[in-house]
Design a protein around this motif. Sequence first.
Motif, short mmCIF file in Angstrom:
data_model
loop_
_atom_site.label_atom_id
_atom_site.label_comp_id
_atom_site.label_asym_id
_atom_site.label_seq_id
_atom_site.Cartn_x
_atom_site.Cartn_y
_atom_site.Cartn_z
N ALA A 99 -5.91 36.50 26.50
CA ALA A 99 -5.79 37.81 27.14
C ALA A 99 -5.40 37.60 28.60
O ALA A 99 -6.14 36.96 29.36
N ASN A 100 -4.25 38.10 28.99
CA ASN A 100 -3.76 37.98 30.36
C ASN A 100 -3.85 39.35 31.03
O ASN A 100 -3.16 40.29 30.64
N VAL A 101 -4.72 39.46 32.03
CA VAL A 101 -4.92 40.72 32.75
C VAL A 101 -4.53 40.49 34.20
O VAL A 101 -5.14 39.67 34.89
N THR A 102 -3.51 41.20 34.67
CA THR A 102 -3.06 41.00 36.05
C THR A 102 -3.94 41.76 37.04
O THR A 102 -3.98 41.41 38.22
N GLY A 103 -4.69 42.76 36.58
CA GLY A 103 -5.60 43.49 37.45
C GLY A 103 -7.03 43.06 37.21
O GLY A 103 -7.31 41.92 36.87
N ASP A 104 -7.96 43.99 37.41
CA ASP A 104 -9.38 43.71 37.21
C ASP A 104 -9.77 43.98 35.76
O ASP A 104 -9.12 44.73 35.05
N SER A 105 -10.88 43.37 35.35
CA SER A 105 -11.41 43.56 34.01
C SER A 105 -12.90 43.88 34.11
O SER A 105 -13.64 43.19 34.80
N THR A 106 -13.34 44.94 33.44
CA THR A 106 -14.73 45.37 33.47
C THR A 106 -15.22 45.57 32.04
O THR A 106 -14.56 46.22 31.24
N THR A 107 -16.38 45.00 31.74
CA THR A 107 -17.00 45.16 30.44
C THR A 107 -18.41 45.70 30.62
O THR A 107 -19.20 45.14 31.39
N SER A 108 -18.74 46.78 29.94
CA SER A 108 -20.06 47.39 30.04
C SER A 108 -20.67 47.49 28.65
O SER A 108 -20.03 47.99 27.72
N CYS A 109 -21.89 46.98 28.49
CA CYS A 109 -22.54 47.01 27.18
C CYS A 109 -24.05 46.92 27.37
O CYS A 109 -24.53 46.72 28.48
N THR A 110 -24.80 47.08 26.28
CA THR A 110 -26.25 46.97 26.34
C THR A 110 -26.67 45.51 26.42
O THR A 110 -27.32 45.07 27.36
N ASN A 111 -26.33 44.72 25.44
CA ASN A 111 -26.59 43.28 25.43
C ASN A 111 -25.29 42.56 25.12
O ASN A 111 -24.44 43.06 24.38
N SER A 112 -25.14 41.37 25.66
CA SER A 112 -23.93 40.59 25.44
C SER A 112 -24.29 39.16 25.06
O SER A 112 -25.17 38.56 25.69
N THR A 113 -23.65 38.65 24.03
CA THR A 113 -23.87 37.28 23.58
C THR A 113 -22.53 36.57 23.44
O THR A 113 -21.61 37.09 22.80
N VAL A 114 -22.41 35.42 24.05
CA VAL A 114 -21.21 34.59 23.93
C VAL A 114 -21.63 33.26 23.32
O VAL A 114 -22.49 32.56 23.86
N THR A 115 -21.04 32.91 22.19
CA THR A 115 -21.37 31.68 21.50
C THR A 115 -20.11 30.82 21.39
O THR A 115 -19.10 31.27 20.85
N ALA A 116 -20.19 29.61 21.91
CA ALA A 116 -19.08 28.66 21.82
C ALA A 116 -19.54 27.45 21.02
O ALA A 116 -20.59 26.87 21.33
N THR A 117 -18.81 27.09 19.97
CA THR A 117 -19.21 25.94 19.16
C THR A 117 -18.96 24.63 19.88
O THR A 117 -19.54 23.61 19.49
N ALA A 118 -18.14 24.64 20.90
CA ALA A 118 -17.92 23.43 21.72
C ALA A 118 -18.30 23.75 23.16
O ALA A 118 -19.43 24.08 23.43
N ALA A 119 -17.37 23.66 24.08
CA ALA A 119 -17.66 23.88 25.50
C ALA A 119 -17.21 25.27 25.92
O ALA A 119 -16.31 25.86 25.33
N ALA A 120 -17.85 25.79 26.97
CA ALA A 120 -17.45 27.06 27.58
C ALA A 120 -17.16 26.80 29.06
O ALA A 120 -18.00 26.24 29.77
N ASN A 121 -15.99 27.17 29.51
CA ASN A 121 -15.58 26.91 30.89
C ASN A 121 -15.27 28.22 31.60
O ASN A 121 -14.56 29.08 31.06
#
Length: 199
Positions: A99-121
């Motif tokens: 995902a290439n966003v040239t402007g700002d990016s905003t995410t709003s939610c109740t709970n957020s979970t990010v799972t990476a099976t390897a590394a997260a950078n």
Amino acid sequence: RRFSLDDGFAQVGWNNIPTKIAGYHPTDAEFRNVDRDQRVALKEDGHVHIKTGTTTIDLAPSGHITMHTDTNMDIDVGGDFTANISGDMTSTVGGNMTANVTGDSTTSCTNSTVTATAAANVTAPAGINLTAPVTTVSGILLVGGAIGAGGSAAPSSGAVISGPIESTDVVKATDVISGGKSVNGHTHSNPEGGNTGGF
């Protein structure tokens, strides 16, 4: 009265079998080509079925839309794009996602979970700001730069902490400076003669 332009009529002619319509559907109304691999069908059950090659779009009377393609799908929007989803959204990507966003990016939610099976950078040249009452790190924490805690600005190297430090285990250091005096080699005069202290 014999004939009027408002009358309907049918002219039945002779059709030979070699040129008959192949794959003629007995119940659906279809606008199609000869091979029937391109067609728009008004189906008996109320569905509208659109097909070209291996790509299909099915419109159900309930409003449900199903799209399928074995190749690529390109969407080009010259203006704004708004998607309002009142239910859940699930996205399954078999390859990579960018995902290439040239402007700002905003995410709003109740709970957020990010799972990476390897590394997260995460790379942010201007800095990262985390605002939370408690931040929990379950694994080993490695800091490659300096640390400033308790409102102190981070030094050029090492750590500056404003506030008490407590440990229930051994604290190891090459030197400890308290009140501007180093513990290493620090001595006190002995009333009985000589000096005491010093490590």
